[in-house]
Write a protein that holds these residues in place. Structure first.
Motif, PDB file in Angstrom:
ATOM      1  N   LEU A   1       0.663  -1.153  -0.183  1.00 23.89           N
ATOM      2  CA  LEU A   1       0.052  -0.045   0.043  1.00 23.89           C
ATOM      3  C   LEU A   1       0.583   1.304  -0.054  1.00 23.89           C
ATOM      4  CD1 LEU A   1      -2.943  -0.971   2.478  1.00 23.89           C
ATOM      5  CD2 LEU A   1      -2.796  -1.047  -0.135  1.00 23.89           C
ATOM      6  N   MET A   2       2.225   1.103  -0.035  1.00 17.95           N
ATOM      7  CA  MET A   2       2.965   2.055  -0.124  1.00 17.95           C
ATOM      8  C   MET A   2       3.908   1.824  -1.432  1.00 17.95           C
ATOM      9  SD  MET A   2       4.479   2.612   3.701  1.00 17.95           S
ATOM     10  CE  MET A   2       3.840   1.157   4.722  1.00 17.95           C
ATOM     11  N   HIS A   3       4.022   2.927  -2.242  1.00 19.40           N
ATOM     12  CA  HIS A   3       5.067   3.007  -3.374  1.00 19.40           C
ATOM     13  C   HIS A   3       5.864   4.250  -3.293  1.00 19.40           C
ATOM     14  CE1 HIS A   3       2.013   5.363  -6.087  1.00 19.40           C
ATOM     15  NE2 HIS A   3       2.499   5.986  -5.201  1.00 19.40           N
ATOM     16  N   LYS A   4       6.919   3.905  -4.247  1.00 19.86           N
ATOM     17  CA  LYS A   4       8.053   4.807  -4.307  1.00 19.86           C
ATOM     18  C   LYS A   4       7.410   5.823  -5.183  1.00 19.86           C
ATOM     19  CE  LYS A   4      11.059   1.883  -4.802  1.00 19.86           C
ATOM     20  NZ  LYS A   4      12.463   1.154  -5.373  1.00 19.86           N
ATOM     21  N   PHE A   5       7.884   7.097  -5.186  1.00 18.56           N
ATOM     22  CA  PHE A   5       7.612   8.051  -6.197  1.00 18.56           C
ATOM     23  C   PHE A   5       8.486   7.732  -7.364  1.00 18.56           C
ATOM     24  CE2 PHE A   5       6.198  10.371  -2.190  1.00 18.56           C
ATOM     25  CZ  PHE A   5       5.202  10.999  -2.749  1.00 18.56           C
ATOM     26  N   ASP A   6       8.268   7.957  -8.318  1.00 14.28           N
ATOM     27  CA  ASP A   6       8.968   7.775  -9.648  1.00 14.28           C
ATOM     28  C   ASP A   6      10.327   8.242  -9.489  1.00 14.28           C
ATOM     29  OD1 ASP A   6       6.892   6.677 -10.787  1.00 14.28           O
ATOM     30  OD2 ASP A   6       6.211   8.314 -11.861  1.00 14.28           O
ATOM     31  N   THR A   7      10.778   9.455  -8.632  1.00 15.61           N
ATOM     32  CA  THR A   7      12.033  10.030  -8.645  1.00 15.61           C
ATOM     33  C   THR A   7      12.690   9.556  -7.580  1.00 15.61           C
ATOM     34  OG1 THR A   7      10.813  11.771  -7.287  1.00 15.61           O
ATOM     35  CG2 THR A   7      11.201  12.212  -9.598  1.00 15.61           C
ATOM     36  N   THR A   8      12.273   8.665  -6.704  1.00 14.36           N
ATOM     37  CA  THR A   8      13.138   8.342  -5.424  1.00 14.36           C
ATOM     38  C   THR A   8      14.325   7.487  -5.700  1.00 14.36           C
ATOM     39  OG1 THR A   8      11.003   8.089  -4.175  1.00 14.36           O
ATOM     40  CG2 THR A   8      12.837   6.777  -3.475  1.00 14.36           C
TER      41      THR A   8
ATOM     42  N   ASN B   1       7.868  -0.553  11.948  1.00 21.53           N
ATOM     43  CA  ASN B   1       8.153  -1.457  10.768  1.00 21.53           C
ATOM     44  C   ASN B   1       8.602  -0.800   9.897  1.00 21.53           C
ATOM     45  OD1 ASN B   1       5.865   0.277  10.162  1.00 21.53           O
ATOM     46  ND2 ASN B   1       4.931  -1.308   8.867  1.00 21.53           N
ATOM     47  N   CYS B   2       9.188   0.397  10.046  1.00 13.39           N
ATOM     48  CA  CYS B   2      10.189   0.853   8.883  1.00 13.39           C
ATOM     49  C   CYS B   2      11.285   0.422   8.154  1.00 13.39           C
ATOM     50  CB  CYS B   2      10.485   2.321   9.715  1.00 13.39           C
ATOM     51  SG  CYS B   2      11.375   3.500   8.302  1.00 13.39           S
ATOM     52  N   TYR B   3      11.922  -0.517   8.965  1.00 12.37           N
ATOM     53  CA  TYR B   3      13.025  -1.445   8.504  1.00 12.37           C
ATOM     54  C   TYR B   3      12.361  -2.279   7.531  1.00 12.37           C
ATOM     55  CZ  TYR B   3      16.282   1.142  11.287  1.00 12.37           C
ATOM     56  OH  TYR B   3      17.015   1.958  11.870  1.00 12.37           O
ATOM     57  N   GLU B   4      11.333  -2.875   7.863  1.00  7.94           N
ATOM     58  CA  GLU B   4      10.629  -3.865   6.833  1.00  7.94           C
ATOM     59  C   GLU B   4      10.108  -3.130   5.713  1.00  7.94           C
ATOM     60  OE1 GLU B   4       7.522  -5.729   8.690  1.00  7.94           O
ATOM     61  OE2 GLU B   4       8.414  -6.008  10.830  1.00  7.94           O
ATOM     62  N   VAL B   5       9.641  -1.898   5.940  1.00  5.84           N
ATOM     63  CA  VAL B   5       9.271  -1.130   4.688  1.00  5.84           C
ATOM     64  C   VAL B   5      10.332  -0.581   3.767  1.00  5.84           C
ATOM     65  CG1 VAL B   5       8.109   1.122   4.034  1.00  5.84           C
ATOM     66  CG2 VAL B   5       7.029  -0.230   5.856  1.00  5.84           C
TER      67      VAL B   5
ATOM     68  N   TYR C   1      11.671  -3.967   1.784  1.00  3.78           N
ATOM     69  CA  TYR C   1      10.555  -4.376   1.055  1.00  3.78           C
ATOM     70  C   TYR C   1      10.839  -3.193  -0.226  1.00  3.78           C
ATOM     71  CZ  TYR C   1       6.175  -5.180  -1.455  1.00  3.78           C
ATOM     72  OH  TYR C   1       5.173  -5.557  -2.268  1.00  3.78           O
ATOM     73  N   HIS C   2      11.181  -2.112  -0.086  1.00  2.00           N
ATOM     74  CA  HIS C   2      11.009  -1.228  -1.322  1.00  2.00           C
ATOM     75  C   HIS C   2      12.407  -1.134  -1.738  1.00  2.00           C
ATOM     76  CE1 HIS C   2       6.714  -0.164  -1.476  1.00  2.00           C
ATOM     77  NE2 HIS C   2       6.859  -0.317  -0.118  1.00  2.00           N
ATOM     78  N   GLY C   3      13.430  -1.815  -1.271  1.00  2.00           N
ATOM     79  CA  GLY C   3      14.921  -1.825  -1.538  1.00  2.00           C
ATOM     80  C   GLY C   3      15.279  -0.315  -1.631  1.00  2.00           C
ATOM     81  N   LEU C   4      15.253   0.363  -0.318  1.00  2.00           N
ATOM     82  CA  LEU C   4      15.904   1.560  -0.018  1.00  2.00           C
ATOM     83  C   LEU C   4      16.711   1.438   0.867  1.00  2.00           C
ATOM     84  CD1 LEU C   4      12.342   3.444  -0.224  1.00  2.00           C
ATOM     85  CD2 LEU C   4      14.132   3.690  -1.935  1.00  2.00           C
ATOM     86  N   ARG C   5      16.695   0.712   1.960  1.00  2.00           N
ATOM     87  CA  ARG C   5      17.762   0.584   2.943  1.00  2.00           C
ATOM     88  C   ARG C   5      18.991   0.804   2.405  1.00  2.00           C
ATOM     89  NH1 ARG C   5      18.402  -2.788   8.494  1.00  2.00           N
ATOM     90  NH2 ARG C   5      16.375  -3.417   8.058  1.00  2.00           N
TER      91      ARG C   5
END
Length: 173
Positions: free
Chosen positions: A89-96, A119-123, A126-130
């Protein structure tokens, strides 16, 4: 006036790098006949989750349910929490990704400071941001909310940057 070279860029997470898709919450409100404008729901949600209650997520959802007249409705609270845990239910902005990659390529130190929940680290994973961040401070783990200067000092120290050598990017401090 002395100019300082920017060494670090610090980001907020919600509404800056990730956007929460509100359709699931809108459906939930409709299902339980809660007449509240989705924008007002977002404001109420933010007020509750930007307090120290994120240490106890169940308490936060209880407070939110109470404000919505659903405090005794356990199904409503369970569904709210299920939505909250759904990383889809969360998605990255195109520019992220392009912005974070460009900053890494140019050797900026990148930090993250967020009033996000436990749950921030899980998020992030999940989105490959860490992997982009050299330092991360999450209020739920640090027990310090933005805009308290201590959370900024912690990240700046880890990034080895002074305040005048860093930029903060976010929707609010």
């Amino acid at each position: 006036m002395k100019k300082h070279k920017i060494k670090a860029v610090i980001f907020d997470l919600g509404s800056t790098l990730l956007r929460i898709r509100g359709h699931a919450y809108r459906r939930l409100l409709k299902k339980y006949h809660v007449s509240l404008d989705p924008k007002d729901f977002g404001v109420l949600y933010g007020k509750i989750f930007n307090k120290r209650v994120w240490k106890n997520v169940d308490k936060a959802f209880e407070q939110l349910a109470q404000q919505l007249g659903q405090v005794n409705n356990l199904s409503f609270r369970r569904e709210m929490k299920k939505i909250w845990k759904d990383h889809n239910l969360m998605h990255k902005f195109d520019t992220t990704d392009p912005v974070l990659k460009m900053l890494r390529k140019h050797r900026y130190k990148i930090g993250l400071i967020s009033n996000f929940g436990q749950n921030c680290y899980e998020v992030l994973d999940y989105h490959g941001l860490r992997e982009y961040f050299h330092s991360i401070a999450i209020s739920a783990h640090e027990c310090i909310l933005k805009p308290d200067p201590r959370i900024f000092r912690k990240v700046l120290k880890h990034l080895k940057a002074r305040p005048q050598e860093a930029l903060m990017v976010g929707d609010h401090p």
